[in-house]
Structures are given as C-alpha cells and as structure tokens.
Design an enzyme around this catalytic site. Structure first.
Site, PDB file in Angstrom:
ATOM      1  N   ARG A 133      23.950  48.431  31.521  1.00 40.62           N
ATOM      2  CA  ARG A 133      25.331  48.918  31.653  1.00 40.62           C
ATOM      3  C   ARG A 133      25.466  50.149  32.553  1.00 40.62           C
ATOM      4  NH1 ARG A 133      28.121  50.567  27.919  1.00 40.62           N
ATOM      5  NH2 ARG A 133      30.113  49.775  28.632  1.00 40.62           N
ATOM      6  N   TYR A 142      26.002  44.693  24.202  1.00 42.21           N
ATOM      7  CA  TYR A 142      25.747  44.443  25.619  1.00 42.21           C
ATOM      8  C   TYR A 142      24.459  45.108  26.099  1.00 42.21           C
ATOM      9  CZ  TYR A 142      30.532  42.972  25.030  1.00 42.21           C
ATOM     10  OH  TYR A 142      31.666  42.365  24.557  1.00 42.21           O
ATOM     11  N   TYR A 160      27.980  49.281  35.371  1.00 37.81           N
ATOM     12  CA  TYR A 160      29.338  49.830  35.212  1.00 37.81           C
ATOM     13  C   TYR A 160      29.385  51.352  35.260  1.00 37.81           C
ATOM     14  CZ  TYR A 160      29.708  45.434  32.452  1.00 37.81           C
ATOM     15  OH  TYR A 160      29.659  44.148  31.984  1.00 37.81           O
ATOM     16  N   CYS A 191      11.924  49.112  39.647  1.00 32.48           N
ATOM     17  CA  CYS A 191      11.798  49.489  41.035  1.00 32.48           C
ATOM     18  C   CYS A 191      13.165  49.401  41.700  1.00 32.48           C
ATOM     19  CB  CYS A 191      10.806  48.533  41.695  1.00 32.48           C
ATOM     20  SG  CYS A 191      10.031  49.298  43.077  1.00 32.48           S
ATOM     21  N   GLU A 225      39.262  39.735  18.223  1.00 32.98           N
ATOM     22  CA  GLU A 225      37.894  39.398  18.620  1.00 32.98           C
ATOM     23  C   GLU A 225      37.076  40.629  18.997  1.00 32.98           C
ATOM     24  OE1 GLU A 225      38.936  35.153  20.748  1.00 32.98           O
ATOM     25  OE2 GLU A 225      39.032  36.938  21.985  1.00 32.98           O
ATOM     26  N   PRO A 226      36.817  41.523  18.051  1.00 32.12           N
ATOM     27  CA  PRO A 226      36.024  42.702  18.416  1.00 32.12           C
ATOM     28  C   PRO A 226      34.568  42.333  18.675  1.00 32.12           C
ATOM     29  CG  PRO A 226      36.428  42.658  16.046  1.00 32.12           C
ATOM     30  CD  PRO A 226      37.183  41.495  16.630  1.00 32.12           C
ATOM     31  N   GLY A 227      34.003  42.884  19.723  1.00 34.10           N
ATOM     32  CA  GLY A 227      32.578  42.692  20.020  1.00 34.10           C
ATOM     33  C   GLY A 227      31.861  44.014  19.861  1.00 34.10           C
TER      34      GLY A 227
END
Ligand SMILES: *Cc1c(COP(=O)(O)O)cnc(C)c1O
Length: 435
Positions: free
Chosen positions: A331, A391, A335, A362, A291-293
């Site tokens: 991201r 993403y 992360y 802001c 299941e590569p995204g």
C-alpha cells in the site's frame, strides 16, 4: 494504548503486547515478517456494525468485503460473528466454501465475472450476485436457464458521487469500470432487461463510492441518489426495492492524523437517512446492506519485522531496513499509504531519532514508512507496524521471489498459526524445467 491511538498495550518488560501476548515472543516463535491479528478486535469491529443495526431495529446485512483479508480462519471468525460475505473472484468464493461459510450469505461481485465463477456461484446457491454489466446479465440468465435455478440479484450502479478533498461532489459524468451508469439511461435499460428474465429476482441497487471515509456524507448522498432511481422505477413499473446496498469504505486509523468516526455513528446516520428517504418517497423501508472491509480487519492487524541493515546519510536521512516490505504491504508503494510503528522490544522507550523504514525489495519505492519517530535502533530490533490487517496479506506478492509471510491469530492470551509461512519450495513449486 500505544500513543493513545493504536489499541495495544505494553507489558512489564516494555514490550508491545497483542491480545495479551508479548509480540517479541511471537516474532521469536513464528519468525518475521509476521502478520499478527488480535481476534477480539476483529469481533469488536463486527459487533459495532451488527449490534447497531439490531438496536435500531432495521433489517440489515453486514457483509465483510473479504478482499481486505481472506483466509479460512478469518472467514470462520466472520461466520461466528454472523456477518455475510462479499467475494469478488472464484478464489475468494473457494476460500469461503472451504471455511464452510453459509453460501446463502455470500454475495458475488466483480466487473468481469467469468462463466466458471458464475457457475460455481449458481451451483452453490449463493445469496446474491451483484450484476455489473450487460454482458453479465446475459451470461447469468443463460446459466440459470440451463440449470433451472433462480438467483437473487442486485445491480451495481455508479451514482457519480466523488469525494473531493473534504466535500463530496455529485458528478453527472461518471468514469468507472464498475457498474451501470445511473444518469445516462444504462441503469434503466439494465432494469428492464433484468425484469425480462424469469430466473432472475432483482432485489435492488448497490453502490460503493470509495474507501477510507471519515464522514457519513458520501453514503447519505449515495442513498439519496439510489432512492431517486428506485422511486422512479416504483412509479413507472410498480417495482418495490427489497435491498439498498451502500457498499464499504468506512475509514480506519492508520496514523494519528486519521480521525475516523465510530462505526455505530455511521450506521445510525445511514439508517436515519434511509428511513427518511423511504418515507419521503413512500417506499417501504428496504433492507440496508453494507460491506465493510478494512473497517473489520485493518486495525486488528500488526506486522512484525526484524530490523537488519541501517544507513545514515548525514544531514539527509536515516534509513532502517526490515525483512519485508512491498511484498507483504504494497500500500505505501501503490497509494502512498501512511503507517505508524514502534520498536516492539523498546515500546516504552522515548523516541529520540527519526528514521525511514525501507523494505528489502530491489525497488527504490519499496518504503514502508517515511520519518518515523523512534528510539535508538539496533540490528535485530523488532519493528511493529500498525493497522496492516487489511489489504496487506491479501495483496502480498512474490516480487524478488520472497515467500509470503505467515499469519497468527491471538485471542484470550492464546496464539495460533492460521497461515503458514511459504517455503522456498513453494516459491518454485510451479516452475517447470525447460529441456
Ligand atoms: C473494496 C470494496 C469494499 C470494501 O472497501 P473497504 O474500504 O475495505 O471497506 C466493499 N464493497 C465493494 C464493492 C468493494 O469493491
């Protein structure tokens, strides 16, 4: 190739090109921020997985994890390339159906699938549901009985394999909101429950151990752990697994430090390990599903921004601000994800400065890139940030009421708008006045 690690070229005007098109022209034509996808790269990524399985002569399904980037145009490309599709919500399923994605190649995931989602999946006879918990087993079997239908099902398990810096550790004690615990008896109980339901056809196990892996080791450990359990079930209950799903997580290059191995190498190693396990446990070789995204969409996407204000704090830092940020790419804030970029209109100029790229929101945490080597920056330069295809749009949000950015597909020297830029009308369209 920009700096030898992003798959894009520079034209005679010194501008970054994407799929043969001048990115500065794209920024002018469609405005910024703009997600631009090189469709030939999406296809290349799909084929690396699909063709390798074919060459190895194993039965396999490569399911694109559509949460990485789902839109009608994207799913049309994925369909053309013959992949299957993972969806994790009714919205993703609805998008797939809108794109006329073959429903028998759609797999439904999620740790809290509700009745509406399950009903929609069953009504459209999707390929399989990846069962996540005991509550869901009951819901599915009730709905199937009511509708007089049957459904293929995989069971998601937590194999307790965690990446620990450069090694993978096998922990007996998994703490995850997803799936059945493999070591404490929950998976066995779920297996027995699934066997009791005539409308459910249980095909095998699924695990997804994480993301952005540069080695195959984690997949191999997961395969081994899952095989041990399936061998137990074969021995005790004469169960023959039809599918082994090892999930996604194939790493991509965001920055020069990232050293992903080729998707073909991953698949060769995974297939060899699955064959070896099947032989050693004397189990017929199951279909291998992955299941590569991000591996499909990530490096095919570039985000274009316009540089606005700049702020030099002598001896401290040089900030440049762009017209997007955590609303189109959360991201870095979420992360601490790292990215690289170039000035698209000065792509052949040497880097003479170091800047940090700030978003417009802001929020002090709204930074896209820290310490980017770059040529001298002027207002209205176009900044291109690489590897934003996964993403990015799918996590886009309306913080500070910014409309969502547009997306353009580029292929064979042709550009086409595939997601319209939101308008301010879109931003307020669901607001009701209070009188
Ligand atoms: C997120 C996810 C994927 C895709 O992960 P990538 O890192 O984008 O490849 C695949 N399968 C499941 C179950 C996931 O949750």
């Amino acid at each position: 190739m920009i700096a030898d690690h992003h798959p894009f070229d520079i034209n005679d005007s010194g501008h970054l090109t994407i799929g043969g098109i001048d990115s500065v022209d794209l920024a002018q034509k469609y405005g910024t921020p703009l997600y631009v996808y090189d469709v030939s790269l999406i296809r290349e990524n799909c084929r690396a997985f699909v063709n390798t399985f074919q060459e190895l002569g194993v039965r396999a399904q490569v399911a694109y994890a559509s949460k990485a980037f789902s839109s009608v145009a994207m799913l049309q490309v994925i369909k053309q390339e013959g992949l299957s599709l993972d969806v994790v919500s009714q919205g993703e399923l609805y998008t797939a159906l809108t794109a006329n994605f073959p429903s028998d190649k759609i797999h439904l995931h999620g740790n809290n699938k509700n009745i509406d989602e399950l009903e929609m999946a069953i009504e459209h006879d999707i390929g399989c549901i990846v069962v996540d918990n005991f509550y869901e087993i009951e819901l599915i079997s009730k709905l199937l009985r009511e509708k007089g239908k049957t459904m293929d099902v995989l069971m998601r398990v937590t194999p307790g394999i965690e990446p620990n810096t450069h090694q993978y550790i096998v922990t007996g004690n998994e703490d995850s909101k997803f799936g059945f615990n493999l070591s404490n008896g929950q998976a066995d109980r779920a297996f027995l429950q699934l066997q009791e339901h005539d409308h459910i056809h249980f095909k095998g196990l699924h695990s997804h151990i994480g993301s952005q892996f540069f080695e195959t080791e984690g997949f191999l450990l997961a395969a081994k752990t899952l095989f041990q359990k399936m061998a137990e079930w074969q021995h005790q209950y004469h169960f023959t697994p039809e599918v082994l799903n090892l999930g996604g997580g194939f790493g991509i290059r965001y920055t020069a430090e990232d050293q992903p191995i080729s998707y073909s190498d991953h698949i060769r190693d995974i297939t060899a390990a699955v064959r070896e396990q099947a032989t050693s446990f004397n189990i017929p070789l199951p279909e291998i599903w992955i299941e590569p995204g991000r591996a499909i969409a990530g490096n095919a996407g570039v985000t274009l921004y316009t540089v606005g204000s700049t702020k030099e704090i002598p001896g401290v830092r040089h900030y440049i601000s762009v017209d997007g940020g955590m609303t189109d790419n959360i991201r870095p804030a979420l992360y601490q994800a790292k990215y690289e970029g170039v000035l698209a209109n000065k792509a052949s100029h040497p880097a003479t400065d170091t800047v940090s790229v700030a978003g417009k929101c802001c929020e002090s945490g709204d930074m896209l890139i820290w310490d980017l080597p770059i040529p001298a920056v002027d207002h209205n330069d176009i900044l291109a940030v690489f590897s934003t295809g996964a993403y990015g749009y799918s996590m886009a949000n309306h913080y500070n009421r910014f409309p969502k950015a547009a997306a353009v597909f580029v292929e064979n020297g042709r550009d086409q708008l595939v997601i319209k830029r939101e308008t301010y009308h879109d931003v307020v369209k669901n607001d009701m006045s209070y009188e």
